[in-house]
Design an enzyme around this catalytic site. Structure first.
Site, PDB file in Angstrom:
ATOM      1  N   GLY A 154       0.831  -1.215   0.000  1.00 31.16           N
ATOM      2  CA  GLY A 154       0.000   0.000   0.000  1.00 31.16           C
ATOM      3  C   GLY A 154       0.858   1.256   0.000  1.00 31.16           C
ATOM      4  O   GLY A 154       0.549   2.242   0.665  1.00 31.16           O
ATOM      5  N   TYR A 161     -13.887  -4.324  10.574  1.00 31.62           N
ATOM      6  CA  TYR A 161     -12.616  -3.581  10.504  1.00 31.62           C
ATOM      7  C   TYR A 161     -11.826  -3.764  11.804  1.00 31.62           C
ATOM      8  O   TYR A 161     -10.639  -4.082  11.775  1.00 31.62           O
ATOM      9  CB  TYR A 161     -12.865  -2.095  10.237  1.00 31.62           C
ATOM     10  CG  TYR A 161     -11.569  -1.293  10.177  1.00 31.62           C
ATOM     11  CD1 TYR A 161     -10.645  -1.499   9.157  1.00 31.62           C
ATOM     12  CD2 TYR A 161     -11.257  -0.337  11.152  1.00 31.62           C
ATOM     13  CE1 TYR A 161      -9.445  -0.783   9.097  1.00 31.62           C
ATOM     14  CE2 TYR A 161     -10.074   0.390  11.096  1.00 31.62           C
ATOM     15  CZ  TYR A 161      -9.171   0.163  10.070  1.00 31.62           C
ATOM     16  OH  TYR A 161      -7.987   0.876  10.018  1.00 31.62           O
TER      17      TYR A 161
HETATM   18  N1  LIG Z   1      -5.808   6.564   8.373  1.00 35.35           N
HETATM   19  C1  LIG Z   1      -6.136   6.200   9.608  1.00 35.35           C
HETATM   20  O1  LIG Z   1      -6.776   6.955  10.374  1.00 35.35           O
HETATM   21  C2  LIG Z   1      -5.719   4.870  10.138  1.00 35.35           C
HETATM   22  C3  LIG Z   1      -6.005   4.557  11.466  1.00 35.35           C
HETATM   23  C4  LIG Z   1      -5.629   3.318  11.954  1.00 35.35           C
HETATM   24  C5  LIG Z   1      -4.981   2.411  11.145  1.00 35.35           C
HETATM   25  N2  LIG Z   1      -4.730   2.736   9.838  1.00 35.35           N
HETATM   26  C6  LIG Z   1      -4.066   1.720   9.007  1.00 35.35           C
HETATM   27  O2  LIG Z   1      -3.007   2.324   8.285  1.00 35.35           O
HETATM   28  C7  LIG Z   1      -2.778   1.582   7.078  1.00 35.35           C
HETATM   29  C8  LIG Z   1      -2.649   2.518   5.899  1.00 35.35           C
HETATM   30  O3  LIG Z   1      -3.892   3.157   5.696  1.00 35.35           O
HETATM   31  P1  LIG Z   1      -4.038   4.635   5.099  1.00 35.35           P
HETATM   32  O4  LIG Z   1      -4.768   5.434   6.098  1.00 35.35           O
HETATM   33  O5  LIG Z   1      -2.764   5.120   4.554  1.00 35.35           O
HETATM   34  O6  LIG Z   1      -5.088   4.337   3.902  1.00 35.35           O
HETATM   35  P2  LIG Z   1      -5.016   4.549   2.319  1.00 35.35           P
HETATM   36  O7  LIG Z   1      -4.525   5.906   2.010  1.00 35.35           O
HETATM   37  O8  LIG Z   1      -6.346   4.144   1.823  1.00 35.35           O
HETATM   38  O9  LIG Z   1      -3.930   3.483   1.871  1.00 35.35           O
HETATM   39  C9  LIG Z   1      -4.221   2.121   1.891  1.00 35.35           C
HETATM   40  C10 LIG Z   1      -3.344   1.429   0.887  1.00 35.35           C
HETATM   41  O10 LIG Z   1      -3.677   0.020   0.881  1.00 35.35           O
HETATM   42  C11 LIG Z   1      -3.828  -0.377  -0.463  1.00 35.35           C
HETATM   43  N3  LIG Z   1      -4.679  -1.557  -0.609  1.00 35.35           N
HETATM   44  C12 LIG Z   1      -6.001  -1.686  -0.354  1.00 35.35           C
HETATM   45  N4  LIG Z   1      -6.433  -2.910  -0.698  1.00 35.35           N
HETATM   46  C13 LIG Z   1      -5.356  -3.587  -1.167  1.00 35.35           C
HETATM   47  C14 LIG Z   1      -5.171  -4.876  -1.708  1.00 35.35           C
HETATM   48  N5  LIG Z   1      -6.180  -5.731  -1.879  1.00 35.35           N
HETATM   49  N6  LIG Z   1      -3.932  -5.239  -2.105  1.00 35.35           N
HETATM   50  C15 LIG Z   1      -2.893  -4.384  -1.991  1.00 35.35           C
HETATM   51  N7  LIG Z   1      -3.023  -3.134  -1.512  1.00 35.35           N
HETATM   52  C16 LIG Z   1      -4.237  -2.736  -1.109  1.00 35.35           C
HETATM   53  C17 LIG Z   1      -4.436   0.838  -1.139  1.00 35.35           C
HETATM   54  O11 LIG Z   1      -4.360   0.739  -2.553  1.00 35.35           O
HETATM   55  P3  LIG Z   1      -5.280   1.687  -3.504  1.00 35.35           P
HETATM   56  O12 LIG Z   1      -4.679   3.045  -3.432  1.00 35.35           O
HETATM   57  O13 LIG Z   1      -5.174   1.054  -4.835  1.00 35.35           O
HETATM   58  O14 LIG Z   1      -6.673   1.662  -2.920  1.00 35.35           O
HETATM   59  C18 LIG Z   1      -3.548   1.915  -0.550  1.00 35.35           C
HETATM   60  O15 LIG Z   1      -2.314   1.942  -1.206  1.00 35.35           O
HETATM   61  C19 LIG Z   1      -3.938   0.585   6.974  1.00 35.35           C
HETATM   62  O16 LIG Z   1      -3.492  -0.673   7.427  1.00 35.35           O
HETATM   63  C20 LIG Z   1      -4.962   1.135   7.934  1.00 35.35           C
HETATM   64  O17 LIG Z   1      -5.815   0.152   8.454  1.00 35.35           O
HETATM   65  C21 LIG Z   1      -5.079   3.927   9.327  1.00 35.35           C
END
Ligand SMILES: NC(=O)c1ccc[n+]([C@@H]2O[C@H](COP(=O)([O-])OP(=O)(O)OC[C@H]3O[C@@H](n4cnc5c(N)ncnc54)[C@H](OP(=O)(O)O)[C@@H]3O)[C@@H](O)[C@H]2O)c1
Length: 300
Positions: A21, A175
């Protein structure tokens, strides 16, 4: 160390990092910071176009960055397998694996193998990926496996009687179950690495909150009111992953997250692992389910 920032990352020249990601949000910021410090980064992305766009953006800020975009769909175990075969064609070792990709609060959907999408992508995909990449990590002494959980894992429950939410689906429960599974996995992996006397460590982290594309299915209230109030920029939210991946003081089985208000904001510090995530019976049960459903068996 108080107020640890990306400036505290030691030089990363010669270190190979693989991050899932990498094209968006926290993964993008993590990649950018590591690239600026000289790491070679494999950007594992499900959409190659988006990955190449992110790579181009990073190269504008770090022109000498050594970045490779590779296709990985965690919601398809065949893709995970193909991806690992492709990595093995060019890499003989990995210093860091960052299990970062995720989806949140999606409608009830299934992965290619029929798993509920959130636990299938966030957890089982990363379980299989880690098991298949372990031989490359074990070739680099001191290598690290970072798994991104969530502060929401505190409120999660792993429902072993209906782990795929077939009987009842709540997008938020699914989730928090998936993110708790990430943390239980990080802790159980640390136990197993220690028992095997391995030189690789497992370090789970959580980023607090950040306004990223993750919010795309989360609904108006969460997206427009709660998250903007209770979060920090993705650049800050990437710091727990960056510290866990690079700070020499980080040890096997510790958990890292923001140290400020409700652990949603602030600089990265060691965080307390909730008791239910540390339960070894849950850890063993979840591990065995990973083996059974993905057919990946870790060779320590
Ligand atoms: N943001 C928050 O508040 C928050 C809080 C707690 C935990 N987290 C965790 O932090 C991590 C990163 O999240 P983020 O906030 O940066 O979200 P994000 O901007 O949506 O990034 C998520 C990434 O995961 C990729 N992804 C989704 N489905 C996938 C799949 N099937 N195979 C490979 N890659 C996939 C997405 O690809 P696409 O761009 O193609 O969709 C994107 O690159 C996640 O594990 C999330 O649960 C985030």
């Amino acid at each position: 160390m108080a107020n640890w920032t990306a400036n505290d990352i030691p030089g990363q020249h010669g270190r190979v990092v693989l991050i899932t990601g990498a094209n968006s949000g926290i993964g993008y910021e993590t990649t950018l910071a590591l690239a600026k410090k000289g790491a070679t980064v494999i950007m594992a992305c499900r959409n190659i176009e988006k990955g190449k766009e992110a790579q181009a953006q990073i190269l504008k800020q770090a022109p000498n960055a050594d970045l490779t975009v590779m296709m990985l769909d965690l919601a398809d175990l065949t893709s995970v397998d193909d991806f690992v075969q492709n990595v093995k064609k060019t890499r003989h070792h990995l210093n860091v694996l960052i299990n970062n990709a995720g989806v949140m609060a999606t409608p009830f959907l299934k992965t290619k193998q029929g798993f509920e999408l959130q636990i299938g992508t966030n957890y089982f995909g990363h379980y299989a990926l880690t098991g298949l990449l372990l031989p490359l990590l074990e070739k680099a002494p001191g290598s690290r496996i970072i798994t991104v959980s969530s502060v929401g894992s505190k409120y999660g429950r792993i429902n072993f009687d209906d782990i795929m939410s077939e009987r009842k689906y709540s997008k938020w429960n699914a989730y928090s179950q998936a993110k708790l599974a990430n943390l239980v996995f990080g802790v159980e992996l640390a136990r197993r690495l220690k028992a095997a006397n391995a030189k690789t460590i497992s370090v789970p982290v959580h980023p607090g909150g950040a306004p990223t594309n993750l919010q795309r299915s989360s609904g108006f209230l969460m997206k427009n009111i709660i998250t903007p109030l209770m979060s920090q920029p993705a650049e800050m939210a990437a710091l727990p992953s960056l510290r866990a991946a690079t700070d020499p003081r980080v040890s096997n089985g510790t958990y890292w997250g923001p140290s400020g208000f409700m652990e949603l904001k602030g600089y990265p510090e060691q965080s307390k692992i909730p008791a239910h995530a540390e339960d070894p019976i849950t850890g063993k049960r979840l591990w065995e389910l990973g083996e059974q459903l993905t057919h990946v068996h870790f060779q320590f």
